[in-house]
Design a protein around this motif. Structure first.
Motif, mmCIF file in Angstrom:
data_model
loop_
_atom_site.group_PDB
_atom_site.id
_atom_site.type_symbol
_atom_site.label_atom_id
_atom_site.label_comp_id
_atom_site.label_asym_id
_atom_site.label_seq_id
_atom_site.Cartn_x
_atom_site.Cartn_y
_atom_site.Cartn_z
ATOM 1 N N GLY A 190 9.779 3.555 -0.682
ATOM 2 C CA GLY A 190 8.955 4.795 -0.635
ATOM 3 C C GLY A 190 7.962 4.510 -1.639
ATOM 4 N N PRO A 191 6.918 5.546 -1.774
ATOM 5 C CA PRO A 191 5.939 5.424 -2.941
ATOM 6 C C PRO A 191 6.530 5.403 -4.215
ATOM 7 N N ILE A 192 6.080 4.742 -5.002
ATOM 8 C CA ILE A 192 6.437 4.739 -6.561
ATOM 9 C C ILE A 192 5.532 5.383 -7.381
ATOM 10 N N GLN A 205 0.706 -1.200 -0.030
ATOM 11 C CA GLN A 205 -0.093 0.012 -0.061
ATOM 12 C C GLN A 205 1.007 1.141 -0.046
ATOM 13 N N LEU A 206 2.010 1.227 0.688
ATOM 14 C CA LEU A 206 2.788 2.351 0.666
ATOM 15 C C LEU A 206 3.601 2.504 -0.548
ATOM 16 N N MET A 207 4.143 1.538 -1.031
ATOM 17 C CA MET A 207 4.815 1.613 -2.069
ATOM 18 C C MET A 207 3.870 2.089 -3.563
ATOM 19 N N SER A 208 2.557 1.540 -3.369
ATOM 20 C CA SER A 208 1.765 1.853 -4.409
ATOM 21 C C SER A 208 1.113 3.334 -4.270
ATOM 22 N N ASN A 209 1.480 3.785 -3.106
ATOM 23 C CA ASN A 209 1.014 5.284 -2.837
ATOM 24 C C ASN A 209 -0.694 5.330 -2.793
ATOM 25 N N ASP A 210 -1.123 4.254 -2.102
ATOM 26 C CA ASP A 210 -2.521 3.974 -1.877
ATOM 27 C C ASP A 210 -3.203 3.461 -3.122
ATOM 28 N N ARG A 211 -2.658 3.200 -4.153
ATOM 29 C CA ARG A 211 -3.323 2.555 -5.192
ATOM 30 C C ARG A 211 -3.560 1.136 -4.855
ATOM 31 N N PHE A 212 -3.045 0.321 -4.163
ATOM 32 C CA PHE A 212 -3.382 -1.019 -3.613
ATOM 33 C C PHE A 212 -3.602 -0.881 -2.193
ATOM 34 N N LYS A 213 -4.565 -1.660 -1.453
ATOM 35 C CA LYS A 213 -5.336 -1.489 -0.186
ATOM 36 C C LYS A 213 -4.657 -2.674 0.517
ATOM 37 N N SER A 214 -4.339 -2.281 1.655
ATOM 38 C CA SER A 214 -3.596 -3.237 2.879
ATOM 39 C C SER A 214 -4.875 -3.363 3.864
ATOM 40 N N VAL A 215 -5.999 -4.194 3.315
ATOM 41 C CA VAL A 215 -7.304 -3.792 4.175
ATOM 42 C C VAL A 215 -7.367 -4.701 5.489
ATOM 43 N N GLU A 216 -7.822 -4.059 6.700
ATOM 44 C CA GLU A 216 -7.783 -4.547 7.865
ATOM 45 C C GLU A 216 -8.607 -5.977 7.880
ATOM 46 N N LEU A 260 0.465 1.931 9.102
ATOM 47 C CA LEU A 260 0.704 2.705 8.095
ATOM 48 C C LEU A 260 0.452 4.058 8.403
ATOM 49 N N GLN A 261 -0.478 4.342 9.312
ATOM 50 C CA GLN A 261 -0.741 5.940 9.976
ATOM 51 C C GLN A 261 0.397 6.657 10.261
ATOM 52 N N HIS A 262 1.370 5.813 10.827
ATOM 53 C CA HIS A 262 2.662 6.276 11.267
ATOM 54 C C HIS A 262 3.827 6.737 10.399
ATOM 55 N N PHE A 263 3.359 6.548 9.188
ATOM 56 C CA PHE A 263 4.162 6.767 8.075
ATOM 57 C C PHE A 263 3.739 7.660 6.895
ATOM 58 N N ARG A 264 2.514 8.026 7.197
ATOM 59 C CA ARG A 264 1.930 8.973 6.446
ATOM 60 C C ARG A 264 2.385 10.357 6.629
ATOM 61 N N VAL A 265 2.660 11.266 5.392
ATOM 62 C CA VAL A 265 3.049 12.650 5.418
ATOM 63 C C VAL A 265 2.119 13.726 5.314
ATOM 64 N N PRO A 278 0.202 13.412 -5.167
ATOM 65 C CA PRO A 278 1.245 13.750 -4.046
ATOM 66 C C PRO A 278 1.819 12.470 -3.517
ATOM 67 N N GLN A 279 3.040 12.613 -2.892
ATOM 68 C CA GLN A 279 3.494 11.431 -2.234
ATOM 69 C C GLN A 279 2.783 11.361 -0.768
ATOM 70 N N LEU A 280 2.181 10.189 -0.446
ATOM 71 C CA LEU A 280 1.287 10.037 0.897
ATOM 72 C C LEU A 280 1.981 9.590 2.227
ATOM 73 N N TYR A 281 3.457 8.978 1.509
ATOM 74 C CA TYR A 281 4.214 8.190 3.100
ATOM 75 C C TYR A 281 5.449 8.708 2.708
ATOM 76 N N ARG A 282 6.053 8.819 3.783
ATOM 77 C CA ARG A 282 7.434 9.039 3.819
ATOM 78 C C ARG A 282 8.097 7.533 3.530
ATOM 79 N N SER A 283 9.460 7.584 3.231
ATOM 80 C CA SER A 283 10.053 6.251 2.994
ATOM 81 C C SER A 283 10.654 5.780 4.291
ATOM 82 N N THR A 284 10.622 4.545 4.295
ATOM 83 C CA THR A 284 11.018 3.776 5.406
ATOM 84 C C THR A 284 11.789 2.348 4.980
ATOM 85 N N THR A 285 12.103 1.750 6.093
ATOM 86 C CA THR A 285 12.597 0.341 5.697
ATOM 87 C C THR A 285 11.684 -0.531 6.492
#
Length: 363
Positions: A322-324, A280-291, A358-363, A332-339
């Motif tokens: 990071g988001p592709i 979800q992060l790499m796709s910049n929210d195009r893909f959904k990591s659903v709860e 994911l909320q912890h990594f949103r910009v 816009p980029q929705l997440y910061r980069s991370t490991t």
């Protein structure tokens, strides 16, 4: 109400038995201990109002046939962008291997407590770990579930580290699921408009594989607790094998755009594929990591085997994701980069608290 110190003592006393939830059931408990009680608002078990959502079933047969390939990529893209889950059939993992894996997990959990106790640990340095709830001491309430963890890729356990009930079986199953994982990553790469090998080779999404083999005993008071709390997976994606008992649910929006829990039923011969937080992060929210969650049931045991595709070792702490965002895309980029290691550390620290990592990594 028990104080925090009282609760810690109760958790410690339970954990020190090294017998798990299965040990409570074997001892004949007729009520659910308080450490497993979840707040009523977090259970929300009433799911009877009308909805018409069905988790998509995708036939992977013909994945290498040009005429089928484009259609298949479209089906995977649609599932990844909406519910984030699909049931894969004709996936290449023989039903015999799936049945053997489920049987091995059940066999281990139903061995005498003194046999299993050898593997019970909270030492993350061990590649094979048996425990109740990785977040037992962090989460607001414990879940009615025991788990046998295997860190299989890239550096798996020796045969001697694997319980005899699972030895051989888990290694063979890992090899088969890893092959399926390569196919899934190719389809997801194309669904993102990238070249076929991007997620596997460029991004390294196939380098690591962890297995969590869950055992959910029948619960005497299922309306008081959960099998697994609401969460999303800290993985690139997950491949799940489940038996026929049921209990897995995902949250979707109904026709009135209201959130509703829907069952993910067992489909004969199917494996469930779900998008993880990293995609979800790499796709910049195009893909959904659903709860999703697992409700407790008065019948059981329920057995499931989750294969998490995650980076491990040096790559987990050094490879940055990071988001592709492709050239010309105004999004816009929705997440910061991370490991991977940073996200997993955050996930472990917060535990299954009902919120998305994911909320912890949103910009």
């Amino acid at each position: 109400m028990a104080s925090a110190l009282d609760r810690f003592r109760e958790l410690k006393a339970f954990d020190d038995t090294k017998s798990g939830v299965k040990g409570l059931v074997d001892a004949g408990v007729s009520t659910v201990p308080a450490i497993f009680h979840h707040p009523p608002g977090s259970l929300a078990l009433d799911n009877t109002h009308d909805h018409h959502f069905v988790i998509p079933v995708i036939d992977l047969a013909g994945a290498w046939t040009p005429s089928r390939r484009a259609e298949l990529v479209g089906e995977v893209k649609s599932a990844a962008e909406t519910v984030g889950f699909f049931q894969a059939v004709n996936h290449g993992v023989p039903e015999a291997a799936m049945s053997q894996m489920l049987a091995a997990v059940r066999s281990f959990n139903e061995e005498p407590a003194e046999v299993k106790r050898v593997y019970y640990t909270r030492d993350d340095g061990r590649r094979v770990r048996y425990q109740t709830n990785f977040d037992l001491f962090q989460s607001p309430a414990a879940n009615w579930r025991d788990t046998l963890y295997f860190e299989m890729e890239p550096n798996g356990p020796t045969p001697e580290e694997i319980p005899p009930a699972c030895r051989g079986v888990v290694t063979d199953y890992t090899r088969l699921v890893r092959t399926l994982g390569g196919t899934v990553l190719e389809l997801l790469s194309e669904a993102l408009g990238l070249h076929r090998g991007y997620l596997e080779h460029d991004a390294g999404c196939l380098e690591g594989l962890n297995i969590a083999a869950h055992y959910y005993p029948a619960c005497p008071e299922p309306r008081l607790t959960m099998g697994t709390t609401r969460h999303s997976d800290p993985s690139f994606f997950t491949v799940l094998l489940q038996d026929g008992v049921g209990g897995l649910q995902v949250i979707v929006e109904d026709e009135k755009l209201q959130p509703v829990w829907v069952d993910v039923p067992a489909v004969a011969g199917a494996l469930i594929v779900n998008i993880g937080d990293f995609l979800q992060l790499m796709s910049n929210d195009r893909f959904k990591s659903v709860e999703h969650r697992v409700v407790s049931k008065s019948v059981g045991p329920r057995v499931s085997v989750a294969c998490f595709f995650q980076s491990h070792g040096a790559a987990a702490s050094t490879r940055v994701y990071g988001p592709i965002i492709q050239e010309g895309d105004p999004s816009p980029q929705l997440y910061r980069s991370t490991t991977v290691e940073e996200m997993l550390q955050h996930f472990r620290e917060k535990g299954l608290d009902g919120s998305s990592a994911l909320q912890h990594f949103r910009v």
